[in-house]
Design a protein around this motif. Sequence first.
Motif, mmCIF file in Angstrom:
data_model
loop_
_atom_site.group_PDB
_atom_site.id
_atom_site.type_symbol
_atom_site.label_atom_id
_atom_site.label_comp_id
_atom_site.label_asym_id
_atom_site.label_seq_id
_atom_site.Cartn_x
_atom_site.Cartn_y
_atom_site.Cartn_z
ATOM 1 N N ASP A 40 -30.330 19.931 -2.911
ATOM 2 C CA ASP A 40 -31.082 18.703 -2.714
ATOM 3 C C ASP A 40 -30.553 17.523 -3.505
ATOM 4 O O ASP A 40 -30.800 16.381 -3.151
ATOM 5 C CB ASP A 40 -32.560 18.923 -3.076
ATOM 6 N N SER A 41 -29.836 17.787 -4.603
ATOM 7 C CA SER A 41 -29.406 16.670 -5.427
ATOM 8 C C SER A 41 -28.017 16.913 -6.000
ATOM 9 O O SER A 41 -27.571 18.053 -6.158
ATOM 10 C CB SER A 41 -30.393 16.434 -6.571
ATOM 11 N N LEU A 42 -27.372 15.822 -6.333
ATOM 12 C CA LEU A 42 -26.053 15.876 -6.949
ATOM 13 C C LEU A 42 -26.124 16.537 -8.320
ATOM 14 O O LEU A 42 -25.245 17.307 -8.694
ATOM 15 C CB LEU A 42 -25.497 14.451 -7.064
ATOM 16 N N SER A 43 -27.208 16.289 -9.056
ATOM 17 C CA SER A 43 -27.345 16.891 -10.392
ATOM 18 C C SER A 43 -27.490 18.408 -10.293
ATOM 19 O O SER A 43 -26.952 19.141 -11.132
ATOM 20 C CB SER A 43 -28.510 16.271 -11.155
ATOM 21 N N ASP A 44 -28.203 18.914 -9.261
ATOM 22 C CA ASP A 44 -28.310 20.364 -9.063
ATOM 23 C C ASP A 44 -26.941 20.968 -8.764
ATOM 24 O O ASP A 44 -26.586 22.022 -9.298
ATOM 25 C CB ASP A 44 -29.263 20.694 -7.909
ATOM 26 N N LEU A 45 -26.191 20.299 -7.916
ATOM 27 C CA LEU A 45 -24.858 20.778 -7.583
ATOM 28 C C LEU A 45 -23.957 20.775 -8.813
ATOM 29 O O LEU A 45 -23.284 21.758 -9.116
ATOM 30 C CB LEU A 45 -24.243 19.921 -6.472
ATOM 31 N N ASP A 46 -23.982 19.676 -9.552
ATOM 32 C CA ASP A 46 -23.151 19.538 -10.748
ATOM 33 C C ASP A 46 -23.485 20.612 -11.787
ATOM 34 O O ASP A 46 -22.595 21.191 -12.412
ATOM 35 C CB ASP A 46 -23.326 18.141 -11.346
ATOM 36 N N ASP A 85 -24.909 7.120 -5.885
ATOM 37 C CA ASP A 85 -23.890 6.985 -6.930
ATOM 38 C C ASP A 85 -22.593 7.637 -6.439
ATOM 39 O O ASP A 85 -22.317 8.795 -6.727
ATOM 40 C CB ASP A 85 -24.385 7.635 -8.221
ATOM 41 N N MET A 86 -21.814 6.869 -5.697
ATOM 42 C CA MET A 86 -20.591 7.411 -5.109
ATOM 43 C C MET A 86 -19.516 7.705 -6.165
ATOM 44 O O MET A 86 -18.679 8.576 -5.955
ATOM 45 C CB MET A 86 -20.041 6.458 -4.041
ATOM 46 N N VAL A 87 -19.551 7.019 -7.286
ATOM 47 C CA VAL A 87 -18.575 7.290 -8.346
ATOM 48 C C VAL A 87 -18.791 8.704 -8.883
ATOM 49 O O VAL A 87 -17.852 9.492 -9.013
ATOM 50 C CB VAL A 87 -18.657 6.239 -9.468
ATOM 51 N N SER A 88 -20.043 9.049 -9.182
ATOM 52 C CA SER A 88 -20.349 10.403 -9.668
ATOM 53 C C SER A 88 -20.045 11.446 -8.600
ATOM 54 O O SER A 88 -19.511 12.518 -8.899
ATOM 55 C CB SER A 88 -21.812 10.503 -10.079
ATOM 56 N N LEU A 92 -17.311 14.445 -8.984
ATOM 57 C CA LEU A 92 -17.683 15.854 -8.819
ATOM 58 C C LEU A 92 -16.858 16.497 -7.705
ATOM 59 O O LEU A 92 -16.375 17.623 -7.856
ATOM 60 C CB LEU A 92 -19.180 15.987 -8.522
ATOM 61 N N LYS A 93 -16.679 15.807 -6.614
ATOM 62 C CA LYS A 93 -15.874 16.312 -5.495
ATOM 63 C C LYS A 93 -14.458 16.633 -5.979
ATOM 64 O O LYS A 93 -13.914 17.692 -5.661
ATOM 65 C CB LYS A 93 -15.840 15.278 -4.374
ATOM 66 N N LEU A 94 -13.892 15.746 -6.760
ATOM 67 C CA LEU A 94 -12.556 15.952 -7.299
ATOM 68 C C LEU A 94 -12.504 17.194 -8.189
ATOM 69 O O LEU A 94 -11.592 18.021 -8.078
ATOM 70 C CB LEU A 94 -12.122 14.709 -8.085
#
Length: 180
Positions: A40-46, A85-88, A92-94
């Motif tokens: 659900d979120s970028l922070s969960d994935l990270d 937040d496309m920078v974050s 993370l993708k990188l």
Amino acid sequence: MSFSIEQLIGILNGRFENLTISYQKVEYNGTIPVFFVRCDSLSDLDANWTLLVEAIAFDFQSQLTDEFQIWNIYIFFIRPAGITDMVSYNSLKLRIENDTFSSRKILVENQRNDDIIDEHIINKNVHFSAEQVAATPTKFAADPLLWSILEEKTLKKQKLTAEAGSAFDQLVKQLKPPRS
């Protein structure tokens, strides 16, 4: 420990409550194990992607005996909706996609699993024209200057040998235009 894939997916979904993990086998020149991870979120994935990759490596990959499967595990992380937040996200993708531990990891847009497989494993989206397929290949001709410098040299991919360094220096000298 040895688990059936259904048991493993249940265990992983219980352990990583903020992620939804599914599995599919793809038959393409052999069996390719594919995991899909939605969150659900970028922070969960990270916070969880490395732990999940380690769990898959330990509980799944280490139990495989087929070399093709061992070296062809895919983990697709589905991009969470509403990212601002496309920078974050790009950072993370990188990190995810350049991590070389255990499997191929790709962060993808939210699509159907079959579309992800078609694009990233089977490459159904790559099309060649009849002209490209039927084109006569260009015949290779060795460059006499390069060949004379490189002949009988031992060049290695990982380490620059003394011969490779010397050959490179010779190439630079001979190919560099003279100063006027």
